[in-house]
Scaffold this motif. Structure first.
Motif, mmCIF file in Angstrom:
data_model
loop_
_atom_site.group_PDB
_atom_site.id
_atom_site.type_symbol
_atom_site.label_atom_id
_atom_site.label_comp_id
_atom_site.label_asym_id
_atom_site.label_seq_id
_atom_site.Cartn_x
_atom_site.Cartn_y
_atom_site.Cartn_z
ATOM 1 N N ILE A 1 0.869 -1.186 0.000
ATOM 2 C CA ILE A 1 0.000 0.000 0.000
ATOM 3 C C ILE A 1 0.900 1.228 0.000
ATOM 4 O O ILE A 1 1.827 1.328 0.820
ATOM 5 N N ALA B 1 -4.895 4.628 4.687
ATOM 6 C CA ALA B 1 -4.208 3.412 4.240
ATOM 7 C C ALA B 1 -4.228 2.362 5.352
ATOM 8 O O ALA B 1 -4.455 1.173 5.102
ATOM 9 N N ILE C 1 2.717 -0.389 4.440
ATOM 10 C CA ILE C 1 2.317 0.928 3.927
ATOM 11 C C ILE C 1 3.590 1.750 3.791
ATOM 12 O O ILE C 1 4.306 1.955 4.781
#
Ligand code: ACM
Length: 510
Positions: free
Chosen positions: A25, A35, A52
């Motif tokens: 992500i 996120a 992330i």
């Protein structure tokens, strides 16, 4: 594709995206929180702990991009291509809604709370979406029956899934006062508890009671936590403190706020109490003290003061209230109620907030800055919009989810009455034909109402909520030219599996 509410523009494209444990992500800055939320939705069923990162070399990415000022605040674009998904919005809310749509593009198993080994395939698509209305609301009465905080959070999650953005929390009633007010602890010490509750329907000939103590209240800190929980899901809580009617629980705790010398109980049965707040200066100041604490808990722009169903019997027979009417130079009891509401309107306005009231606040003259919630059909909403006031459409005939879902009463749990099937909800049009485009611009949106006289427990609230809330989400979010009811039902058949996996005790449509 089985997304509810239906997105506005959907263009299917070639190929598909595979979500795997190698997917990264990509997000930074304010998009990080969205996120993390998205990752937390994907984690239980996939078992993937997707990283992330601000950038990546990965060939499988989900990018959240927070820019595009050309998009309206809650709008988003969602582009699914092989190897890359991009969610684009001008606001965190937009990214949140893009994420909710993305969840619904995945196989329904993504909503399982347990791990599944399977292919997580998303067909490629380009979606451009934005809500029709800025007020997409749900009203829940936690006063007739107290609902646990854990359920309120689950309820918020259900709203967020359907892109609702307003949670109208009905906190005070004849039958109970549910919000801690530090200056006046008796409101909850006494007002949050009733000794017994009516069993059966209020209109039944056999008037029996359960002889069980019922009640509860939320502390200021619990409510602050709920406000934050909802805000993280882009839902604003609109608190409602009822005045001058629906006030018997408060008067039971503070007899000086009422009109009669006898001691009152927190009301044990349903219907409208004739015991209402008096309109003395001390009572107005007391309620402004209450509202001061309410404002401290709930940061949203809108504060609901009720205003509905205030019988005037006591004011008519009270020498003090008759003297008050004369002293203020008013014509009658309706004007006295209007005076009462105006005092709250001015007080809230001075603190940067906007008063919302049920459509009875039109009677006796509408307060200058009030927003009107039209519940007795649409007439109140039409009159208010024509007078240049903002309006939320909440007509009982389309949005009262306490009404029965079947004509076969015997097959349904006890309900207040009425008949509001799924198709009627889906067919609702919140902008009355009578309004000019200029007047119609005052219609902020719509909301459903859950009055809980006959919904003693969360499971029953969910039964009355789903799937009707799915239908009203489409009314509030999707374009006016939304797909047909038949199309909705096809999507719902899949969507109901999601509700089941989330543990929502819906009514079965089939
Ligand atoms: C209402 O149903 N009394 C707003």
């Amino acid at each position: 594709m089985h997304v509810i509410p239906q997105p506005n523009h959907v263009i299917p494209t070639q190929g598909s995206f595979e979500l795997t444990n190698a997917t990264v992500i990509v997000a930074e800055g304010a998009a990080m929180a969205k996120a993390e939320q998205l990752a937390s939705w994907l984690r239980p069923a996939t078992g993937f702990r997707l990283p992330i990162q601000p950038a990546t070399e990965s060939t499988s990415t989900i990018a959240l991009v927070l820019r595009e000022p050309r998009l309206p605040s809650e709008a988003y674009e969602l582009a699914v291509a092989p190897g890359r998904i991009q969610l684009t919005a001008a606001s965190e809310a937009g990214l949140f809604y893009a994420g909710q749509t993305l969840r619904q593009l995945l196989p329904v198993e993504i909503f399982d709370q347990d791990h599944h080994a399977m292919d997580w395939t998303i067909p490629c698509v380009h979606i451009t979406d934005a809500p029709r209305f800025g007020w997409r609301g749900a009203h829940l009465d936690v006063a007739r029956h107290f609902m646990p905080m854990a359920f309120l959070k689950k309820f918020v999650d259900g709203l967020a899934l359907h892109k609702y953005n307003v949670f109208h929390l009905h906190l005070t009633e004849d039958q109970g006062w549910r919000i801690q007010i530090k200056k006046y602890p008796l409101l909850t010490e006494l007002g949050a508890w009733r000794e017994t509750t009516r069993t059966g329907h209020e209109r039944d000939a056999d008037r029996s009671f359960d002889n069980k103590r019922h009640g509860g209240f939320y502390t200021a800190d619990q409510l602050r936590e709920l406000v934050a929980y909802a805000a993280a899901r882009h839902i604003t809580i609109v608190p409602e403190i009822e005045m001058p009617g629906h006030a018997q629980a408060a008067i039971a705790a503070h007899p000086e706020l009422g009109n009669v010398p006898e001691e009152l109980d927190v009301m044990p049965n349903w219907g409208i109490s004739k015991h209402v707040f008096n309109a003395e200066e001390g009572t107005i100041l007391f309620l402004q003290d209450v509202l001061a604490e309410v404002l401290d808990i709930f940061p949203g722009k809108y504060i609901h003061i009720g205003g509905d169903e205030c019988p005037k019997d006591e004011w008519k027979s009270s020498p003090k209230m008759q003297a008050r009417i004369k002293e203020l130079g008013l014509g009658d009891e309706y004007e006295l109620q209007s005076y009462f509401i105006r005092r709250m309107d001015t007080w809230l306005g001075a603190r940067g907030r906007v008063l919302v009231g049920w459509d009875e606040i039109l009677e006796g003259g509408l307060a200058d800055s009030a927003t009107v919630m039209s519940w007795r059909g649409e007439a109140g909403g039409i009159a208010a919009a024509r007078a240049g006031h903002d309006v939320v459409m909440a007509p009982n005939t389309y949005t009262y989810f306490d009404y029965l879902q079947s004509v076969d009463k015997a097959s349904e749990p006890l309900a207040i009455g009425g008949f509001l099937p799924l198709e009627t909800v889906h067919g609702y049009e919140p902008i009355p034909k009578e309004l000019t485009p200029q007047e119609a611009s005052h219609v902020l949106g719509t909301q459903f109402q859950l009055w809980t006289e006959y919904m003693p427990v969360p499971e029953h609230v969910e039964y009355m909520t789903y799937p009707r809330a799915c239908a009203l989400a489409e009314v509030a979010w999707s374009m006016q030219s939304r797909p047909s009811y038949a199309d909705f039902l096809q999507r719902l058949a899949v969507h109901e599996a999601r509700l089941d996996k989330l543990g929502m005790k819906r009514r079965r449509t089939i």
